[in-house]
Design a protein around this motif. Structure first.
Motif, PDB file in Angstrom:
ATOM      1  N   MET A 171       0.945  -1.212  -0.036  1.00  0.00           N
ATOM      2  CA  MET A 171       0.111  -0.028  -0.088  1.00  0.00           C
ATOM      3  C   MET A 171       0.923   1.230  -0.035  1.00  0.00           C
ATOM      4  O   MET A 171       1.665   1.281   0.719  1.00  0.00           O
ATOM      5  N   ALA A 172       0.756   1.936  -1.057  1.00  0.00           N
ATOM      6  CA  ALA A 172       1.450   3.241  -1.035  1.00  0.00           C
ATOM      7  C   ALA A 172       1.244   4.368  -0.321  1.00  0.00           C
ATOM      8  O   ALA A 172       2.009   5.135   0.280  1.00  0.00           O
ATOM      9  N   GLU A 173      -0.169   4.738   0.106  1.00  0.00           N
ATOM     10  CA  GLU A 173      -0.423   5.725   0.642  1.00  0.00           C
ATOM     11  C   GLU A 173      -0.894   5.663   2.010  1.00  0.00           C
ATOM     12  O   GLU A 173      -1.064   6.525   3.061  1.00  0.00           O
ATOM     13  N   THR A 174      -0.734   4.272   2.768  1.00  0.00           N
ATOM     14  CA  THR A 174      -1.163   4.361   4.109  1.00  0.00           C
ATOM     15  C   THR A 174      -0.078   4.765   5.048  1.00  0.00           C
ATOM     16  O   THR A 174       1.093   4.790   4.693  1.00  0.00           O
ATOM     17  N   THR A 175      -0.488   5.590   6.271  1.00  0.00           N
ATOM     18  CA  THR A 175       0.535   5.838   7.127  1.00  0.00           C
ATOM     19  C   THR A 175       0.942   4.717   8.170  1.00  0.00           C
ATOM     20  O   THR A 175       1.825   4.991   9.009  1.00  0.00           O
ATOM     21  N   ASP A 176       0.115   3.560   8.130  1.00  0.00           N
ATOM     22  CA  ASP A 176       0.232   2.470   9.218  1.00  0.00           C
ATOM     23  C   ASP A 176       1.787   1.787   9.082  1.00  0.00           C
ATOM     24  O   ASP A 176       2.155   1.669   7.899  1.00  0.00           O
ATOM     25  N   ARG A 177       2.350   1.709  10.169  1.00  0.00           N
ATOM     26  CA  ARG A 177       3.514   0.997  10.017  1.00  0.00           C
ATOM     27  C   ARG A 177       3.271  -0.322  10.538  1.00  0.00           C
ATOM     28  O   ARG A 177       2.079  -0.729  11.371  1.00  0.00           O
ATOM     29  N   VAL A 178       4.101  -1.187  10.006  1.00  0.00           N
ATOM     30  CA  VAL A 178       3.991  -2.530  10.612  1.00  0.00           C
ATOM     31  C   VAL A 178       5.354  -3.233  11.264  1.00  0.00           C
ATOM     32  O   VAL A 178       6.501  -2.879  10.297  1.00  0.00           O
ATOM     33  N   VAL A 179       5.498  -3.922  12.343  1.00  0.00           N
ATOM     34  CA  VAL A 179       6.685  -4.179  12.475  1.00  0.00           C
ATOM     35  C   VAL A 179       6.981  -5.835  12.693  1.00  0.00           C
ATOM     36  O   VAL A 179       5.983  -6.285  13.083  1.00  0.00           O
ATOM     37  N   ALA A 180       7.663  -6.279  11.918  1.00  0.00           N
ATOM     38  CA  ALA A 180       7.939  -7.887  11.668  1.00  0.00           C
ATOM     39  C   ALA A 180       9.235  -8.250  12.523  1.00  0.00           C
ATOM     40  O   ALA A 180      10.415  -7.689  12.078  1.00  0.00           O
ATOM     41  N   ILE A 181       9.151  -9.434  13.276  1.00  0.00           N
ATOM     42  CA  ILE A 181      10.203  -9.744  14.142  1.00  0.00           C
ATOM     43  C   ILE A 181      10.421 -11.337  13.921  1.00  0.00           C
ATOM     44  O   ILE A 181       9.377 -12.036  13.932  1.00  0.00           O
ATOM     45  N   GLY A 182      11.554 -11.591  13.577  1.00  0.00           N
ATOM     46  CA  GLY A 182      11.900 -13.252  13.628  1.00  0.00           C
ATOM     47  C   GLY A 182      12.861 -13.425  14.550  1.00  0.00           C
ATOM     48  O   GLY A 182      14.010 -12.763  14.851  1.00  0.00           O
ATOM     49  N   ILE A 183      12.416 -14.687  15.377  1.00  0.00           N
ATOM     50  CA  ILE A 183      13.458 -14.918  16.584  1.00  0.00           C
ATOM     51  C   ILE A 183      13.383 -16.349  16.802  1.00  0.00           C
ATOM     52  O   ILE A 183      12.391 -17.045  16.595  1.00  0.00           O
ATOM     53  N   SER A 184      14.317 -17.027  17.281  1.00  0.00           N
ATOM     54  CA  SER A 184      14.477 -18.459  17.605  1.00  0.00           C
ATOM     55  C   SER A 184      15.137 -18.721  18.998  1.00  0.00           C
ATOM     56  O   SER A 184      14.677 -18.214  20.048  1.00  0.00           O
ATOM     57  N   THR A 185      16.329 -19.565  19.034  1.00  0.00           N
ATOM     58  CA  THR A 185      17.053 -19.860  20.325  1.00  0.00           C
ATOM     59  C   THR A 185      17.171 -18.727  20.962  1.00  0.00           C
ATOM     60  O   THR A 185      17.797 -17.818  20.563  1.00  0.00           O
ATOM     61  N   GLY A 186      16.724 -18.763  22.340  1.00  0.00           N
ATOM     62  CA  GLY A 186      17.030 -17.596  23.239  1.00  0.00           C
ATOM     63  C   GLY A 186      15.852 -16.517  23.080  1.00  0.00           C
ATOM     64  O   GLY A 186      16.146 -15.578  23.961  1.00  0.00           O
ATOM     65  N   GLY A 187      14.806 -16.852  22.414  1.00  0.00           N
ATOM     66  CA  GLY A 187      13.881 -15.720  22.018  1.00  0.00           C
ATOM     67  C   GLY A 187      13.115 -15.628  23.310  1.00  0.00           C
ATOM     68  O   GLY A 187      12.288 -14.446  23.331  1.00  0.00           O
ATOM     69  N   VAL A 188      12.776 -16.487  23.998  1.00  0.00           N
ATOM     70  CA  VAL A 188      11.856 -16.147  25.077  1.00  0.00           C
ATOM     71  C   VAL A 188      12.122 -15.113  26.087  1.00  0.00           C
ATOM     72  O   VAL A 188      11.335 -14.119  26.179  1.00  0.00           O
ATOM     73  N   GLN A 189      13.393 -15.193  26.599  1.00  0.00           N
ATOM     74  CA  GLN A 189      13.800 -13.781  27.186  1.00  0.00           C
ATOM     75  C   GLN A 189      14.105 -12.713  26.493  1.00  0.00           C
ATOM     76  O   GLN A 189      13.512 -11.432  26.983  1.00  0.00           O
ATOM     77  N   SER A 190      14.573 -12.862  25.340  1.00  0.00           N
ATOM     78  CA  SER A 190      15.206 -11.655  24.523  1.00  0.00           C
ATOM     79  C   SER A 190      13.688 -10.796  24.238  1.00  0.00           C
ATOM     80  O   SER A 190      13.858  -9.700  24.080  1.00  0.00           O
TER      81      SER A 190
END
Length: 367
Positions: A171-190
């Motif tokens: 979408m070119a006009e929306t101002t909404d941001r999206v944060v995408a995170i990928g995580i694995s080993t050690g991820g619970v605490q981090s």
């Protein structure tokens, strides 16, 4: 890399099969014990690189013993428990207390699972042996859920194997941001370290944490009880909105798609990608296509390379991207690959990721 392990489980059959599986995978098993009380003097005599620990045992439970290990001689621990409601909760508490991986024993077909050399135990132990325990955050009392312990190895490029994104074109006009995170080993605490520093003004977040089915619902519930943010296990059609965190359900892929001027997630089955379902690459590729410059992407601690190619696609689509730095990673696998492939614009320490997200989210989207 030569790795040694010690197995603690109250079942003699389980101890036997876990020992045989580890030995077949080239891991030296220094010994085994039926419970932590029996185990302690054996461990003291010759300490292993990794402890494989059951959760519910007589005389001393796995969490209590894990805390004893971490207090007296910090050592990578892989939890090995049966997938029950209570087992999930206890395993999550153990992982939040410092364990770096887990293997799920099924309630049915246990003997077949234990005899299967590809049950994930060897990968989990080898990943744990490489863990940087000094970088492992200590969760506050009552903190959250399990981390992934399985290792991923480079293979066919994810783009060639991943399911196609559900929609095309950001979408070119929306101002909404999206944060995408990928995580694995050690991820619970981090991941908790990051989310605790964010509030409901934060852009909507979509997260893939490598976990099997059965754990992510409890993971999300526990985080939701601890944080100002709303944390949910994602369901098909859930909206991505400010202050909400959607966690991909174990055993399902999660993708971003747009519905009019809104972002929503699609949750569905699919093949393993980079040995994982959910896969970070599947999520990141969809974010690149649907959100483009409106996206913010982060790859955090984890074994293997899942997410590295997807983060590069996000950056090429105009997203602002980062990888967690080596010093603060429990396992510097996924971030290292993301950096090597050019997917990460910035490299950020764990304690700085939340501030980095806030700063980027406040900047105008570059067209």
């Amino acid at each position: 890399m030569s790795v040694t392990a010690f197995v603690i489980d109250d079942s003699a059959v389980v101890r036997k099969h876990l020992t045989e599986t580890l030995q077949a995978g080239g891991i030296e098993v220094l010994g085994s014990a039926a419970d932590p009380v029996f185990a302690w003097p054996k461990l003291a005599a010759k300490w292993p690189d990794v402890v494989v620990l059951d959760v519910e045992m007589p005389r001393m439970d796995g969490i209590t013993f894990l805390r004893k290990i971490m207090a007296e001689r910090p050592t990578p621990v892989v939890m090995c428990s049966t997938l029950t409601e209570r087992g999930c909760e206890t395993t999550m508490q153990a992982l939040a207390a410092g364990a770096v991986g887990f293997v799920t024993k099924p309630k049915l077909g246990l003997r077949e699972f234990l005899s299967d050399r590809s049950n994930g135990l060897v990968d989990a132990v080898r990943a744990a042996a490489r863990a940087n325990l000094r970088a492992l955050p200590r969760s506050p009392a009552g903190a959250a859920a399990p981390a992934a312990g399985s290792a991923a190895t480079p293979g066919t490029p994810a783009a060639a194997r991943a399911p196609a994104a559900a929609v095309h074109g950001a979408m070119a006009e929306t101002t909404d941001r999206v944060v995408a995170i990928g995580i694995s080993t050690g991820g619970v605490q981090s991941i908790e370290v990051v989310l605790r520093q964010l509030d409901r003004t934060c852009p909507g977040m979509v997260i893939v944490q490598h976990m099997p089915s059965g754990f992510t619902a409890s993971f999300a519930t526990r985080l939701n009880s601890l944080l100002e943010l709303e944390v949910l296990e994602a369901k098909d059609g859930d909206r991505v909105i400010n202050g909400r965190v959607l966690i991909a359900p174990g055993g399902k892929h999660m993708q971003l798609k747009r519905s009019g001027a809104q972002y929503v997630v699609e949750v569905r089955d699919g093949p393993l990608i980079n040995h994982h379902r959910p896969s970070v690459d599947v999520l990141f590729r969809s974010v690149a296509q649907c959100a483009g410059r409106n996206a913010i992407g982060v790859v955090m601690t984890g074994m293997g390379d899942d997410g590295a190619r997807g983060l590069r696609e996000m950056r090429e689509a105009g997203a602002v991207t980062a990888a967690q730095d080596e010093a603060s990673c429990v396992v510097f696998g996924m971030p290292a690959e993301a950096i090597r492939l050019g997917g990460a614009r910035d490299v950020v320490a764990l304690n700085g990721i939340a501030g980095w997200v806030r700063q980027v989210a406040q900047q105008p989207v570059t067209r």
